[in-house]
Write a protein that holds these residues in place. Structure first.
Motif, PDB file in Angstrom:
ATOM      1  N   PRO A  45       1.935 -19.335  82.269  1.00 32.80           N
ATOM      2  CA  PRO A  45       1.836 -18.154  83.263  1.00 32.80           C
ATOM      3  C   PRO A  45       2.083 -18.882  84.775  1.00 32.80           C
ATOM      4  N   SER A  46       2.686 -17.726  85.580  1.00 30.23           N
ATOM      5  CA  SER A  46       2.988 -18.333  86.923  1.00 30.23           C
ATOM      6  C   SER A  46       1.791 -18.885  87.679  1.00 30.23           C
ATOM      7  N   GLN A  47       2.023 -20.038  88.565  1.00 27.46           N
ATOM      8  CA  GLN A  47       1.088 -20.412  89.239  1.00 27.46           C
ATOM      9  C   GLN A  47       0.874 -19.997  90.755  1.00 27.46           C
ATOM     10  N   THR A  48       2.251 -19.215  91.061  1.00 26.11           N
ATOM     11  CA  THR A  48       2.021 -18.843  92.460  1.00 26.11           C
ATOM     12  C   THR A  48       1.892 -17.332  92.757  1.00 26.11           C
ATOM     13  N   ALA A  49       1.615 -16.933  91.606  1.00 23.02           N
ATOM     14  CA  ALA A  49       1.213 -15.418  91.615  1.00 23.02           C
ATOM     15  C   ALA A  49       1.753 -14.531  92.656  1.00 23.02           C
ATOM     16  N   ASP A  50       1.426 -13.762  93.427  1.00 17.21           N
ATOM     17  CA  ASP A  50       2.128 -12.960  94.343  1.00 17.21           C
ATOM     18  C   ASP A  50       2.945 -13.560  95.296  1.00 17.21           C
ATOM     19  N   ASN A  51       2.687 -14.899  95.623  1.00 18.39           N
ATOM     20  CA  ASN A  51       3.469 -15.714  96.665  1.00 18.39           C
ATOM     21  C   ASN A  51       4.916 -16.249  96.164  1.00 18.39           C
ATOM     22  N   THR A  62       6.233  -1.083  97.523  1.00 18.81           N
ATOM     23  CA  THR A  62       5.155  -0.309  98.523  1.00 18.81           C
ATOM     24  C   THR A  62       4.405  -1.504  99.318  1.00 18.81           C
ATOM     25  N   HIS A  63       4.843  -2.590  99.441  1.00 14.86           N
ATOM     26  CA  HIS A  63       4.226  -3.815  99.947  1.00 14.86           C
ATOM     27  C   HIS A  63       5.103  -4.858 100.604  1.00 14.86           C
ATOM     28  N   ALA A  64       4.795  -5.627 101.563  1.00 12.94           N
ATOM     29  CA  ALA A  64       5.564  -6.762 101.919  1.00 12.94           C
ATOM     30  C   ALA A  64       4.699  -8.120 102.037  1.00 12.94           C
ATOM     31  N   THR A  65       4.966  -9.281 101.704  1.00 12.92           N
ATOM     32  CA  THR A  65       4.395 -10.503 101.936  1.00 12.92           C
ATOM     33  C   THR A  65       5.203 -11.188 103.098  1.00 12.92           C
ATOM     34  N   VAL A  66       4.636 -11.351 104.318  1.00 13.16           N
ATOM     35  CA  VAL A  66       5.507 -11.996 105.389  1.00 13.16           C
ATOM     36  C   VAL A  66       4.841 -13.187 105.579  1.00 13.16           C
ATOM     37  N   ALA A  67       5.655 -14.173 106.185  1.00 17.89           N
ATOM     38  CA  ALA A  67       4.891 -15.359 106.365  1.00 17.89           C
ATOM     39  C   ALA A  67       5.947 -16.218 107.496  1.00 17.89           C
ATOM     40  N   VAL A  68       5.185 -17.332 107.972  1.00 18.45           N
ATOM     41  CA  VAL A  68       6.046 -18.400 108.855  1.00 18.45           C
ATOM     42  C   VAL A  68       5.806 -19.685 107.784  1.00 18.45           C
ATOM     43  N   THR A  69       6.512 -20.319 107.669  1.00 21.85           N
ATOM     44  CA  THR A  69       6.378 -21.617 106.965  1.00 21.85           C
ATOM     45  C   THR A  69       6.924 -22.783 107.844  1.00 21.85           C
ATOM     46  N   ASP A  70       6.642 -23.893 107.446  1.00 22.08           N
ATOM     47  CA  ASP A  70       7.322 -25.318 108.150  1.00 22.08           C
ATOM     48  C   ASP A  70       8.554 -25.442 107.267  1.00 22.08           C
ATOM     49  N   LEU A  71       9.316 -26.756 107.380  1.00 19.19           N
ATOM     50  CA  LEU A  71      10.648 -26.903 106.804  1.00 19.19           C
ATOM     51  C   LEU A  71      10.205 -27.764 105.433  1.00 19.19           C
ATOM     52  N   ALA A  72       8.876 -27.695 105.317  1.00 19.69           N
ATOM     53  CA  ALA A  72       8.584 -28.115 103.820  1.00 19.69           C
ATOM     54  C   ALA A  72       8.035 -26.964 102.932  1.00 19.69           C
ATOM     55  N   GLY A  73       8.593 -25.760 103.560  1.00 22.69           N
ATOM     56  CA  GLY A  73       7.961 -24.531 102.771  1.00 22.69           C
ATOM     57  C   GLY A  73       6.772 -24.215 102.767  1.00 22.69           C
ATOM     58  N   GLU A  74       5.792 -24.982 103.580  1.00 21.46           N
ATOM     59  CA  GLU A  74       4.252 -24.709 103.478  1.00 21.46           C
ATOM     60  C   GLU A  74       3.974 -23.802 104.509  1.00 21.46           C
ATOM     61  N   PRO A  75       3.408 -22.534 103.813  1.00 20.37           N
ATOM     62  CA  PRO A  75       2.892 -21.474 104.864  1.00 20.37           C
ATOM     63  C   PRO A  75       2.073 -21.687 105.947  1.00 20.37           C
ATOM     64  N   LEU A  76       2.225 -21.653 107.140  1.00 21.51           N
ATOM     65  CA  LEU A  76       1.408 -21.692 108.334  1.00 21.51           C
ATOM     66  C   LEU A  76       0.312 -20.511 108.535  1.00 21.51           C
ATOM     67  N   THR A  77       1.133 -19.141 108.445  1.00 21.18           N
ATOM     68  CA  THR A  77       0.582 -17.807 108.666  1.00 21.18           C
ATOM     69  C   THR A  77       1.158 -17.065 107.592  1.00 21.18           C
ATOM     70  N   THR A  78       0.343 -16.094 106.951  1.00 17.56           N
ATOM     71  CA  THR A  78       0.785 -14.962 106.089  1.00 17.56           C
ATOM     72  C   THR A  78       0.357 -13.960 106.300  1.00 17.56           C
ATOM     73  N   GLU A  79       1.041 -12.690 106.139  1.00 17.15           N
ATOM     74  CA  GLU A  79       0.218 -11.429 106.391  1.00 17.15           C
ATOM     75  C   GLU A  79       1.057 -10.395 105.398  1.00 17.15           C
ATOM     76  N   ARG A  80       0.046  -9.678 104.833  1.00 18.50           N
ATOM     77  CA  ARG A  80       0.438  -8.451 103.719  1.00 18.50           C
ATOM     78  C   ARG A  80       0.481  -7.175 104.405  1.00 18.50           C
ATOM     79  N   LEU A  81       1.823  -6.520 104.050  1.00 18.04           N
ATOM     80  CA  LEU A  81       2.107  -5.364 104.880  1.00 18.04           C
ATOM     81  C   LEU A  81       1.991  -4.013 103.822  1.00 18.04           C
ATOM     82  N   ALA A  82       1.551  -2.899 104.019  1.00 18.26           N
ATOM     83  CA  ALA A  82       1.834  -1.811 103.324  1.00 18.26           C
ATOM     84  C   ALA A  82       2.916  -1.191 103.806  1.00 18.26           C
ATOM     85  N   LEU A  83       3.839  -0.504 103.065  1.00 14.63           N
ATOM     86  CA  LEU A  83       5.223   0.065 103.323  1.00 14.63           C
ATOM     87  C   LEU A  83       5.943   0.725 102.226  1.00 14.63           C
ATOM     88  N   ASP A  84       6.833   1.339 102.402  1.00 11.70           N
ATOM     89  CA  ASP A  84       7.494   2.136 101.325  1.00 11.70           C
ATOM     90  C   ASP A  84       9.058   1.939 101.456  1.00 11.70           C
TER      91      ASP A  84
END
Length: 385
Positions: free
Chosen positions: A354-360, A85-107
């Motif tokens: 426990p996970s340290q990155t949670a939903d990401n 029901t959702h998506a986490t969408v991101a743009v990262t650099d080549l170190a895998g560091e998120p530069l911008t992130t957006e959470r979307l509702a979908l089906d």
């Protein structure tokens, strides 16, 4: 780190990716390459923008030496973790560091054209203002995926996705490599890359609507012969009896220990609950019946994981997914069963955390998957020729 005297630019970059700035002389010493070879390899990496000159180092006389460092911002990675029901969408650099992130509702049941169209539209909006080339796209999906082709394989909650050519659809918008995998595999990659890079043998377990595991073996993601490794939720659970599972079998771990299974048990006891989130809310509010139900789910999961510990011998098990938000109750049950059922040699140094990155986690794993591919010497050297 000593590398081959015939080391390519890609292999030299692998050394520089630790973020430490080095002079040419230091690279000659560390690699064993000739000075002329190091210069040529560096020139090709600098020309591609993958390495930059950070400035002058200490001088031993004459002009100070230049110091070279990996430029993680030279390319972008588009990453997404898609759920039901959702998506986490991101743009990262080549170190895998998120530069911008957006959470979307979908089906997810809207089908691949609608869902992937939403992802590419969102990426386009995020990446256009940055004006930097894209190295690749990584996508995690909530179902089995044939990683070599990027096509979902009979995914139970994804009608219309079976066999769909996900890479071809996304590549029509972004002419770069598109890599696709199961979201739990990518959770394992994300947890490993971001939080536990030195662990060589670990498991990441997701407990949510379903139950699955991602395996890191010898520091690499283990997918199995056809990409089906880690299907923890459909292992026969001790004590599950004939509980029906959505896969068509009975007695599966998912049928007794997933979020919906725990919620159903609470409903039978007269406590209103439907989803993992409902169960977590009850536990966090101090409901003792919900707390015991989650702890029992942890025991059930631990009983199955005990067999995995004996077979795979991990040094670390990470528990994530929405039901893990119930906190120590779930972990306590898992630990109780594993330590009771596994041999002391296998558990002597085993940590269960426990996970340290949670939903990401899966989004970070999708980015890590692309980085591993794009910066691998085989791929990179072909591009630099």
């Amino acid at each position: 780190m000593q590398i081959s005297p015939s080391a390519s630019p890609g292999e030299l970059l692998r050394l520089l990716r630790d973020g430490q700035a080095r002079t040419r002389a230091e690279l000659v010493t560390e690699t064993g390459l000739a000075r002329s070879t190091v210069r040529a390899r560096l020139d090709s990496l600098v020309d591609a923008g993958l390495v930059t000159d950070r400035g002058n180092g200490a001088s031993t006389g004459g002009r100070p030496a230049s110091r070279f460092v990996f430029n993680a911002r030279s390319r972008l990675v588009l990453a997404a973790e898609v759920g039901a029901t959702h998506a986490t969408v991101a743009v990262t650099d080549l170190a895998g560091e998120p530069l911008t992130t957006e959470r979307l509702a979908l089906d997810i049941a809207d089908g691949p054209d609608a869902v992937l169209g939403l992802l590419t539209k969102t990426w386009r909006a995020l990446v256009t203002p940055l004006g930097t080339p894209v190295a690749g796209v990584g996508i995690g999906l909530p179902g089995p995926v044939e990683h070599s082709t990027g096509r979902p394989t009979n995914p139970p909650i994804m009608p219309g996705w079976n066999g769909y050519d996900v890479p071809a659809r996304v590549a029509a918008d972004f002419d770069v490599p598109v890599l696709v995998d199961n979201e739990v595999n990518l959770m394992a990659l994300g947890e490993h890359a971001r939080c536990h890079p030195d662990e060589q043998h670990m498991m990441v377990v997701k407990v949510a609507t379903g139950i699955g595991a991602g395996l890191i073996s010898n520091g690499e993601l283990h997918r199995g012969a056809v990409g089906a490794a880690g299907d923890l939720g459909h292992i026969l659970a001790p004590g599950a009896g004939d509980a029906p599972c959505r896969c068509g079998n009975t007695g599966c771990l998912e049928a007794v220990a997933s979020g919906p299974a725990v919620a159903a048990r609470l409903s039978e006891a007269g406590i209103e609950a439907t989803t993992s989130a409902d169960v977590v809310a009850l536990v966090q509010s101090g409901n003792p019946v919900a707390g015991q139900a989650v702890r029992q789910a942890g025991r059930d999961i631990g009983e199955v994981l005990a067999g995995c510990v004996s077979l795979f011998n991990p040094s670390l098990i990470v528990i994530g997914g929405s039901l893990s938000n119930a906190g120590e109750m779930l972990l306590a049950g898992v630990r109780e069963a594993i330590y009771r059922r596994s041999l002391p040699l296998a558990t002597e140094h085993l940590r269960i955390v426990p996970s340290q990155t949670a939903d990401n986690a899966a989004m970070l794993g999708a980015a890590a998957m692309v980085v591993q591919h794009a910066l691998s010497p085989v791929v990179l050297d072909r591009q630099l020729v």
